[in-house]
Design a protein around this motif. Structure first.
Motif, short mmCIF file in Angstrom:
data_model
loop_
_atom_site.label_atom_id
_atom_site.label_comp_id
_atom_site.label_asym_id
_atom_site.label_seq_id
_atom_site.Cartn_x
_atom_site.Cartn_y
_atom_site.Cartn_z
N PHE A 174 70.79 -2.73 104.51
CA PHE A 174 71.31 -3.32 105.74
C PHE A 174 70.25 -4.10 106.51
O PHE A 174 70.54 -5.13 107.11
CB PHE A 174 71.91 -2.22 106.63
N SER A 175 69.01 -3.63 106.49
CA SER A 175 67.96 -4.24 107.31
C SER A 175 67.40 -5.51 106.70
O SER A 175 67.17 -6.50 107.41
CB SER A 175 66.83 -3.23 107.55
N ILE A 176 67.15 -5.51 105.40
CA ILE A 176 66.53 -6.67 104.75
C ILE A 176 67.39 -7.92 104.91
O ILE A 176 66.89 -8.99 105.29
CB ILE A 176 66.25 -6.38 103.26
N ALA A 177 68.67 -7.80 104.64
CA ALA A 177 69.57 -8.96 104.74
C ALA A 177 69.63 -9.48 106.18
O ALA A 177 69.56 -10.69 106.43
CB ALA A 177 70.97 -8.59 104.25
N ARG A 178 69.74 -8.56 107.14
CA ARG A 178 69.86 -8.98 108.54
C ARG A 178 68.55 -9.55 109.07
O ARG A 178 68.55 -10.51 109.85
CB ARG A 178 70.33 -7.79 109.39
N ARG A 179 67.42 -8.98 108.65
CA ARG A 179 66.14 -9.49 109.12
C ARG A 179 65.83 -10.88 108.53
O ARG A 179 65.38 -11.79 109.23
CB ARG A 179 65.01 -8.51 108.78
N LEU A 180 66.08 -11.04 107.22
CA LEU A 180 65.85 -12.35 106.60
C LEU A 180 66.82 -13.40 107.14
O LEU A 180 66.46 -14.57 107.28
CB LEU A 180 65.96 -12.24 105.08
N GLY A 181 68.03 -12.97 107.44
CA GLY A 181 68.98 -13.90 108.06
C GLY A 181 68.46 -14.40 109.39
O GLY A 181 68.59 -15.59 109.71
N LYS A 238 73.94 1.91 112.57
CA LYS A 238 73.35 3.18 113.01
C LYS A 238 74.36 4.32 112.92
O LYS A 238 74.01 5.45 112.56
CB LYS A 238 72.84 3.05 114.45
N LYS A 239 75.62 4.02 113.20
CA LYS A 239 76.65 5.06 113.23
C LYS A 239 77.25 5.35 111.86
O LYS A 239 77.52 6.50 111.51
CB LYS A 239 77.76 4.66 114.20
N HIS A 240 77.45 4.29 111.04
CA HIS A 240 78.21 4.46 109.80
C HIS A 240 77.46 4.04 108.54
O HIS A 240 77.99 4.20 107.44
CB HIS A 240 79.51 3.66 109.86
N GLY A 241 76.26 3.52 108.66
CA GLY A 241 75.55 3.00 107.50
C GLY A 241 74.72 4.04 106.77
O GLY A 241 73.70 3.71 106.16
N CYS A 242 75.13 5.31 106.84
CA CYS A 242 74.40 6.43 106.21
C CYS A 242 73.02 6.60 106.80
O CYS A 242 72.09 7.06 106.14
CB CYS A 242 74.30 6.23 104.69
#
Length: 379
Positions: free
Chosen positions: A147-154, A190-194
Motif C-alpha cells: 500500500f505504501s510504495i505505490a502511494r508514495r511513488l505516485g 490503517k483500518k482495513h489494510g491488515c
C-alpha cells in the motif's frame, strides 16, 4: 462464536457482523452489490479517468501488480480505457516460480512500464519477526509495503491516479459505509489494510528497526502531492471466478489441481509466505482461508452451504509445513519459535483444551479433526 446462516463465516472474523436474522455483513455486502447502479458507477469511473488524463504530465496511473489474476484484470481494463500505466510491484523475498512466470508474462503481453521494488532483506527479516511477535501476523510488513510504495511513488512522480482491485470490505465483510467506499485512502489502509491500525512510525525501535529502515513503508505526507487511489471493484461489479476466466484468455496461469492456500487454486499463487499470513487466523478467529473462499462461492451460487461444509471438513486445517520451513529459514528462527508465537495469539475466548487438544466450542463442524499436526515443534 456464532455462524452466518447463509455462508460459513463466524462473527469472530474481523468485519463480520450478524444481523437479527443471523445473516453476516459479507452476505449483506453481496446483496448490496446487486442493488448498486453499476452503469452509474462506471460513468463515474470514466470521469475519474478523464480527470487523470487531464492532470497527468507523464503516466496517467499506477497499477500495483503481483502477476495475480486481479492485477492482470486491472491492467487490461486500464489499457482498454486508454491509460498510460506504470506497474509497481513489491518484490516478495519468497516469490514463487509461478508468480515470477505470471509477472513476466503480464509485462510482455500487456506491454507496460514496470518497477519491481525490492526492500533490503535485512530490514524485511527484522520487520517480519517484529510483526509476527508483536501482532501475530508476519504478513503485516508485506501489506504495508504494497500500500505504501505505490502511494508514495505516485506522490513523488506526481501520477494522478492509482487503480487497485477489489474492495475487500465489499467482498468479505465490513460496515455498509466501508462497503460503499470508492477510494483507498490513509484511513482505509490503517483500518482495513491488515495494518492493525498501525503505521510505519509505530514500528520504530522494535527489533532494532529505525526510521531509515522503514522509509519504504512510509505513506506520503498530507502536504505532498496526493494521487487518488480507487478500487476498481467499486466501479465494476467484482466476481473472482469471472475475472479468473477472463484473464486466462490473456495468459494468466495457475495450477489446475492445487493451490497455494485456501479453496481456490487460482488465488494467492505469487508468494510462499502468504499462507503464513492466513494461518494465524485459525488461532485468533477460528477460521482458515477456506472459510472466506467457500463463503464467497456460496454467495455466487457456485456451491451450497451443505457442500461447502463437507469440503471444509475434508480439507481440514492444511498446515503449510513447507512454507513454515522456508519462512523460518529466511528469518533465522526455529519452527519451535514459530509455533510458540502462534500459541501466544490463540484466542481463549473461543478455544478450550480437552484431553490435551485445543478445540473450539460450538464449532461449525461437530466431528472436526483437531490434530494440528505441528512438525518439528514441542509447542
Amino acid at each position: 462464536m456464532k455462524y452466518c446462516k447463509k455462508c460459513i463465516l463466524p462473527d469472530s472474523r474481523p468485519g463480520i457482523f450478524l444481523d437479527n436474522e443471523g445473516i453476516c455483513s459479507g452476505c449483506k455486502g453481496h446483496i448490496l452489490k446487486d442493488k448498486i447502479n453499476w452503469n452509474k458507477r462506471y460513468k463515474e469511473l470514466l470521469k475519474i479517468i478523464k480527470d487523470a488524463k487531464k492532470k497527468s504530465t507523464n503516466y496517467h496511473c499506477i497499477v500495483p501488480i503481483s502477476g495475480g489474476k486481479d492485477s492482470w484484470y486491472q491492467v487490461i481494463l486500464a489499457k482498454k480505457l486508454g491509460l498510460k500505466i506504470l506497474g509497481i510491484t513489491w518484490k516478495t523475498p519468497a516469490r514463487t516460480p509461478l508468480g515470477e512466470k505470471n509477472l513476466i508474462n503480464l509485462l510482455q503481453k500487456l506491454k507496460i512500464d514496470h518497477i519491481d521494488y525490492s526492500i533490503s532483506q535485512d530490514v524485511e527479516k527484522k520487520f517480519m519477526i517484529a510483526a509476527f511477535e508483536k501482532s501475530g501476523d508476519s504478513g503485516l510488513p508485506m501489506h504495508l509495503a504494497i500500500f505504501s510504495i505505490a502511494r508514495r511513488l505516485g506522490s513523488q512522480l506526481k501520477i494522478p491516479l492509482i487503480i487497485w482491485g477489489e474492495n475487500s470490505q465489499l467482498e468479505y465483510g465490513g460496515t455498509k459505509e466501508d462497503q460503499l467506499r470508492t477510494d483507498l485512502d490513509s484511513h482505509w489502509v490503517k483500518k482495513h489494510g491488515c495494518m492493525q491500525e498501525k503505521s510505519a512510525k509505530d514500528w520504530i525501535g522494535i527489533n532494532k528497526l529505525n526510521s531509515r529502515d522503514l522509509i519504504p513503508y512510509q505513506s506520503p505526507k498530507i502536504k505532498d502531492f496526493q494521487s487518488r487511489s480507487i478500487f476498481l471493484g467499486s466501479f465494476i461489479k467484482w466476481n473472482s471466478f469471472k475475472i479468473k476466466d477472463f484473464v486466462k484468455k490473456y495468459g494468466f496461469k495457475f495450477h489446475l489441481n492445487k493451490g497455494k492456500v485456501g479453496a481456490w487454486n487460482f488465488a494467492d499463487v505469487d508468494c510462499d509466505f502468504i499462507s503464513l499470513h492466513h494461518l494465524p487466523k485459525w488461532h485468533k478467529f477460528g477460521i482458515t482461508r477456506d472459510f472466506d473462499n467457500l463463503s464467497v462461492q456460496i454467495r455466487y451460487g457456485l456451491i451450497s452451504r451443505k457442500a461447502a461444509l463437507k469440503k471444509l471438513k475434508k480439507e481440514g486445517l492444511k498446515t503449510p509445513h513447507n512454507d513454515i520451513k522456508k519462512f523460518c529459514s529466511f528469518v533465522g528462527k526455529s519452527q519451535k519459535w514459530f509455533w510458540k508465537t502462534c500459541e501466544k495469539y490463540r484466542n481463549k475466548k473461543i478455544w478450550y483444551k480437552e484431553k490435551g487438544k485445543w478445540k473450539i466450542k460450538d464449532f461449525i463442524i461437530k466431528d472436526w479433526n483437531w490434530n494440528e499436526n505441528k512438525k518439528n515443534s514441542s509447542a
